[in-house]
Design a protein around this motif. Structure first.
Motif, PDB file in Angstrom:
ATOM      1  N   THR A 114      30.430  39.332  33.934  1.00 47.56           N
ATOM      2  CA  THR A 114      31.636  39.434  34.464  1.00 47.56           C
ATOM      3  C   THR A 114      31.571  38.603  35.649  1.00 47.56           C
ATOM      4  N   ILE A 115      30.897  38.413  36.591  1.00 48.36           N
ATOM      5  CA  ILE A 115      30.796  37.625  37.676  1.00 48.36           C
ATOM      6  C   ILE A 115      30.801  36.250  37.172  1.00 48.36           C
ATOM      7  N   THR A 118      34.384  35.175  35.992  1.00 48.98           N
ATOM      8  CA  THR A 118      35.219  35.273  36.644  1.00 48.98           C
ATOM      9  C   THR A 118      35.182  33.982  37.813  1.00 48.98           C
ATOM     10  N   GLU A 149      41.465  37.823  41.858  1.00 48.16           N
ATOM     11  CA  GLU A 149      40.146  37.523  41.354  1.00 48.16           C
ATOM     12  C   GLU A 149      39.085  38.300  41.991  1.00 48.16           C
ATOM     13  N   PRO A 153      37.760  41.706  38.410  1.00 51.76           N
ATOM     14  CA  PRO A 153      36.348  41.696  37.813  1.00 51.76           C
ATOM     15  C   PRO A 153      35.720  42.989  38.018  1.00 51.76           C
ATOM     16  N   TRP A 154      36.235  43.918  38.875  1.00 54.69           N
ATOM     17  CA  TRP A 154      35.552  45.390  39.114  1.00 54.69           C
ATOM     18  C   TRP A 154      35.886  46.288  38.012  1.00 54.69           C
ATOM     19  N   GLN A 156      37.151  45.103  35.078  1.00 59.81           N
ATOM     20  CA  GLN A 156      36.759  44.400  33.795  1.00 59.81           C
ATOM     21  C   GLN A 156      35.391  45.000  33.544  1.00 59.81           C
TER      22      GLN A 156
END
Lengths: 177, 265
Positions: A114-115, A118, A149, A153-154, A156
């Motif tokens: 995910t990171i 992103t 952003e 992400p967290w 997600q």
């Protein structure tokens, strides 16, 4: 799947048809979003996770590209047709594919994927395309996008975890292996 | 989660509807590059005039185009404002903390606003006057050169047409699944973050399982009807160039030449 076989039949045809259907799922999911108005989280990334997890980096990336083309054919591309956005649509499933395809589900994989997505896709590439497309200052655009952003992400990651848990329980019949 | 409209095509009989989707798609893609050529008021005026003419040529109501611009208008304004206050150059009119209002910033913000609007308008013309199936055919045609770098274009075309065909079907399926789960107490719109993240599974898993089944059924049906890959097959739906595409691309060439003449060098 082999990229260069001339004939498409049997298992390979099944996989291609399933790829088409998962792309359709991705397009439908990307029309949904949830969360409060200031940080709407689109669900399209779930489709990218599915593409990467089920088809691997290469065909996941191909699927991501096709999903961008098909969704712009159906819904039109908000902000104009631009090849850059097709490329970014390919990178997401590619990263998910590299980290999830045929690998056990681990928390660190989800966080890393995910990171990476992103930073590479949403922060760098998409900002770059908008800067190129509309001839704008990259840094100013970055300033505008970073707050969102930093939160999304967290959310997600949590959704990705539950999605992967759910998908791994679906028994995929021998027809697709 | 509300109902979405599949497809933005609005039927009509203007000249622009008779143009080949390949020509229209090429024009839409090139428009993004051409807009870079504009760098002074005259060239921007010219390109605005061209866009306005294209929009009028569709003979559609202004509301159609307003609907195209509306979802992005907030973002466009915000972006223009940021550019307005953070671009430094030329005459400085006003300054406070990190914000600067300069002549260069003002023109830059206006240019960006115009660029945004024009690109959105032209893309709206494309999607509103062309059927999704035609756009997909045009995209397939554009991908053909990739064959030379060993990209499996025929497989991509197959996947593309399956995805296109199944978006409406699977969308109906999604709504049915949601309603079925709702009727037994599932809640997709309330609860905290984790509750909602969990609520996605009862939606996604049935959708995926039904897709697996559809994939098996569809590929069996295709094989039963003699599908052995796209080698050696004929095409039933064919795109044809006509004189209208000549008008389309010719007007585009004229625009480029005019832009090259009037832009600041």
């Amino acid at each position: 799947m082999n990229l260069n076989t001339k004939r498409i039949r049997g298992q390979e045809l099944r996989k291609l048809v399933l790829l088409g259907l998962v792309i359709a799922i991705k397009i439908i999911l990307s029309q949904f979003s949830f969360g409060p108005a200031f940080v709407k989280v689109g669900l399209g990334f779930i489709g990218s996770v599915m593409l990467g997890y089920l088809f691997g980096p290469i065909w996941g990336a191909v699927g991501g590209g096709i999903s961008d083309l098909v969704s712009s054919a159906i819904f039109g591309n908000q902000g104009g047709f631009f090849i850059g956005f097709t490329l970014t649509a390919m990178v997401g499933p590619l990263i998910y594919g590299l980290l999830f395809y045929r690998k056990p589900i681990k928390i660190w994989r989800i966080i890393a994927a995910t990171i990476l997505v992103t930073v590479i896709v949403n922060i760098l590439l998409n900002t770059l395309w908008i800067a190129i497309l509309y001839h704008m200052d990259f840094n100013i655009l970055l300033l505008q996008r970073i707050p969102k952003e930093a939160i999304v992400p967290w959310i997600q990651m949590i959704i990705t975890y539950f999605v992967l848990q759910a998908l791994s329980r679906v028994k995929i019949r021998a027809d697709f292996k | 989660m509300s109902k979405i409209i599949i497809g933005r095509y609005i039927p009509g009989n203007a000249l622009i509807y008779k143009m080949d989707p390949r020509g229209k798609l090429l024009a839409t893609i090139f428009f993004v590059c051409i807009i870079f050529l504009a760098n002074n008021w005259l060239s921007y005026g010219l390109i605005c005039l061209f866009t306005l003419a294209t929009v009028l040529a569709t003979k559609l109501k202004p509301k159609v185009f307003w609907d195209g611009v509306k979802p992005l208008i907030g973002l466009v304004f915000f972006t223009s404002l940021l550019q307005l206050f953070f671009t430094i150059g030329g005459k400085i009119y006003w300054q406070w903390w990190i914000f600067t209002l300069s002549s260069y910033g003002i023109t830059n913000a206006i240019y960006i606003f115009i660029r945004f609007t024009l690109i959105i308008l032209i893309s709206t013309v494309m999607t509103v006057t062309t059927m999704p199936l035609e756009i997909a055919d045009a995209m397939e045609w554009l991908l053909t050169p990739l064959k030379f770098v060993k990209v499996p274009v025929d497989k991509i075309a197959l996947v593309m047409s399956i995805a296109l065909r199944f978006v409406p079907t699977l969308f109906d399926e999604t709504l049915k699944i949601m309603n079925a789960q709702r009727s037994r107490g599932a809640d997709f719109n309330n609860g905290g973050l984790i509750t909602r993240a969990k609520a996605i599974a009862p939606l996604l898993v049935p959708l995926f399982i039904s897709s697996l089944q559809t994939a098996i059924d569809l590929s069996n049906a295709m094989e039963a009807r003699g599908y052995r890959g796209s080698e050696g097959r004929t095409k039933y739906r064919v795109l044809n160039w006509s004189k209208y595409d000549f008008y389309n691309l010719f007007s585009f060439v004229i625009l480029i030449i005019l832009l090259l003449i009037v832009r600041a060098h």
